[in-house]
Write a protein that holds these residues in place. Structure first.
Motif, PDB file in Angstrom:
ATOM      1  N   ARG A  55       9.390   0.719  11.985  1.00 53.56           N
ATOM      2  CA  ARG A  55       9.055   1.421  13.231  1.00 53.56           C
ATOM      3  C   ARG A  55       7.749   0.910  13.807  1.00 53.56           C
ATOM      4  N   ASN A  56       6.824   0.566  12.926  1.00 55.16           N
ATOM      5  CA  ASN A  56       5.564  -0.002  13.406  1.00 55.16           C
ATOM      6  C   ASN A  56       5.794  -1.353  14.071  1.00 55.16           C
ATOM      7  N   LEU A  57       6.686  -2.132  13.462  1.00 62.63           N
ATOM      8  CA  LEU A  57       7.003  -3.426  14.074  1.00 62.63           C
ATOM      9  C   LEU A  57       7.683  -3.206  15.422  1.00 62.63           C
ATOM     10  N   GLU A  58       8.576  -2.228  15.486  1.00 56.98           N
ATOM     11  CA  GLU A  58       9.273  -1.952  16.738  1.00 56.98           C
ATOM     12  C   GLU A  58       8.333  -1.481  17.823  1.00 56.98           C
TER      13      GLU A  58
ATOM     14  N   LYS B  55       0.826  -1.211   0.000  1.00 50.47           N
ATOM     15  CA  LYS B  55       0.000   0.000   0.000  1.00 50.47           C
ATOM     16  C   LYS B  55       0.856   1.256   0.000  1.00 50.47           C
ATOM     17  N   GLY B  56       2.164   1.095  -0.118  1.00 51.14           N
ATOM     18  CA  GLY B  56       3.035   2.257  -0.263  1.00 51.14           C
ATOM     19  C   GLY B  56       3.752   2.696   0.993  1.00 51.14           C
ATOM     20  N   GLU B  57       3.708   1.904   2.046  1.00 52.99           N
ATOM     21  CA  GLU B  57       4.411   2.282   3.263  1.00 52.99           C
ATOM     22  C   GLU B  57       5.925   2.199   3.038  1.00 52.99           C
ATOM     23  N   THR B  58       6.679   3.125   3.634  1.00 57.76           N
ATOM     24  CA  THR B  58       8.136   3.075   3.463  1.00 57.76           C
ATOM     25  C   THR B  58       8.729   2.013   4.369  1.00 57.76           C
ATOM     26  N   LEU B  59       9.966   1.644   4.049  1.00 58.04           N
ATOM     27  CA  LEU B  59      10.680   0.624   4.818  1.00 58.04           C
ATOM     28  C   LEU B  59      10.808   1.022   6.285  1.00 58.04           C
TER      29      LEU B  59
END
Lengths: 320, 169
Positions: free
Chosen positions: A97-100, A88-92
């Motif tokens: 950071r979301n995972l963190e 969906k276009g999220e940056t790396l």
């Protein structure tokens, strides 16, 4: 003697010292035995959460990492780029950071861009392990190749290893070159001029233009996969011609002065870069490479888990 | 040390009724050499060598999450089937009991021995877990600041037990 540590991330072998590489290979030895146990699991990484973030398709490497993580009792999550927010276009960085924010401890990343692992490691607190970034490095593959060579020859210093095929696009080749040279091996590359990087000699390797030369010179051949897309892109005239000129065949090997050890990182194109009777022959260590892959990845995970200094308060502790 | 090991070997044979079904497992590092020596002594008296194993408990430590750089992992090699065997854990020094706790956990992942005994060369006191040795070479009273160093011929070129008083922790 002080034992070297690995630091926070494993991005590549280029910037590791010989001592650090030796440490990983030596640590992999006892981990081989864990996979032979009736219960293939030790509690060393209990409570650690590891995300396998794969932006490129991979079977062997992802499964190998997953086995390594599970055999150390870590909790793992696999994220594939397709079907995730990445599409969906999220940056790396946002993805990481979301995972963190969910309190993970380590990220194993494969990405099509060279430098992605370094980029991520510089921006998040978790340990980052490069599982292949573009044409840059694939350090755990380099390490498992070195471990397999060391198993067979008992030492790497003075060993002659020829890396054959598509060196230009190969991160496996780069990790092997840097790692092997650091431990005192001699490295040559062999392939069509269109598939050898310009100035590759500057890395400290010899260029052998003909596969026959490589077979005469080497103790071991590491045969790279010829990606089928390379033909369409015009790097080689045809797969058949590639096999005729650069294919490792039993006829060619029969003319070698000694038996050569045969390595291949997989997946193989039988009948292109390697013939079936060589791949399945008595000197092939292609499957032992896969077995060693799990041990090497366990060693890297284990060592990195202790190498994040900002998490460690009051290191040391009683010996027993 | 030779006399102590001889006595420990006799006690092991006595408590396990011979070398049959007996597995001596040395804890890395110094325990491995001690186990090999005791095995030779048992073989001399019984005419039959016991099975030998070595165990590295690093991956089962309860403080792995807390300590900094990872300790070096040594080899673990146990006989293929421990079910129904009598296992004797052999280590150089018994202190907090945490190493033994880890070893017991590790054995549980390898099978179900009939019986597990603990045999140590030096019991220095200071237990943090409810664990006691069955067979002890010698007992010393050492405080938390003291250090007990065991040296063995094979690794250190000398057999010795040294009590270092007040060494920094």
């Amino acid at each position: 003697m002080t034992v070297p540590t690995l630091g926070k991330d494993l991005v590549g072998l280029e910037h590791l010292s010989a001592g650090q590489i030796q440490l990983i290979l030596d640590t992999a030895e006892p981990f081989k035995e864990v996979s032979e146990r009736p219960i293939k699991k030790v509690p060393a990484l209990r409570g650690k959460t590891i995300v396998n973030l794969f932006f490129e398709s991979s079977t062997r490497t992802r499964i190998s990492f997953e086995f390594a993580e599970k055999r150390l009792s870590a909790d793992t999550v696999n994220v594939a780029a397709s079907g995730s927010s990445v599409s969906k276009g999220e940056t790396l960085v946002d993805t990481a950071r979301n995972l963190e924010a969910m309190r993970i401890d380590m990220v194993v990343i494969r990405h099509h861009s060279s430098g992605a692992a370094q980029f991520l490691g510089d921006r998040i607190r978790s340990n980052v392990i490069n599982a292949g970034d573009g044409k840059h490095e694939h350090p755990t593959q380099g390490l498992l190749d070195m471990l397999t060579l060391r198993d067979h020859f008992k030492k790497l210093a003075g060993l002659k290893v020829a890396i054959c095929g598509d060196v230009l696009h190969s991160r496996v080749a780069r990790s092997n070159i840097w790692g092997l040279l650091k431990l005192g091996a001699e490295v040559a590359v062999c392939g069509p001029p269109t598939l050898l990087p310009r100035g590759v000699e500057q890395l400290g390797v010899t260029v052998l233009p003909r596969i026959e030369d490589a077979i005469q010179w080497a103790d071991a051949l590491n045969i790279l996969r010829l990606q089928l897309e390379r033909m369409e892109a015009g790097f080689i005239p045809s797969l058949r011609e590639y096999n005729r000129v650069f294919g490792v065949t039993s006829d060619r090997l029969a003319r070698a002065p000694k038996d050569l050890l045969i390595l291949h990182p997989g997946p193989m194109n039988r009948g292109v870069e390697i013939d079936s009777d060589v791949a399945d022959g008595p000197h092939s260590v292609i499957l032992p490479q896969v077995t060693n892959g799990v041990a090497v990845r366990m060693a890297v995970l284990y060592l990195l888990a202790g190498g994040a200094p900002d998490w460690v308060s009051g290191s040391g502790g009683e010996e027993r | 040390m030779a006399r102590a090991l001889q006595r420990m070997a006799s006690e092991i044979v006595e408590r396990c009724f011979g070398a049959d079904g007996l597995v001596l497992v040395g804890i890395q590092r110094r325990g491995v050499e001690l186990a090999e020596r005791i095995a030779r002594l048992v073989a001399q008296t019984e005419g039959q060598p016991p099975l030998l194993g070595k165990l590295d408990i690093t991956l089962y430590r309860d403080d792995l999450q807390a300590i900094g750089p990872r300790p070096v992992v040594a080899e673990t090699r146990l006989p293929p089937n421990l079910d129904g065997k009598t296992v004797v854990i052999i280590d150089d020094v018994l202190y907090t009991g945490r190493t033994v706790r880890a070893a017991l956990d590790e054995f549980a992942d390898f099978g179900r021995p009939k019986r597990i005994l603990l045999c140590v060369l030096v019991d220095r006191g200071g237990r943090e877990l409810p664990i006691q040795a069955d067979i002890v070479g010698t007992t010393v009273t050492a405080g938390p600041a003291d250090r007990v160093d065991v040296s063995v011929m094979e690794l250190d070129r000398v057999d010795a037990v040294d009590l270092v008083r007040g060494a920094p922790a």
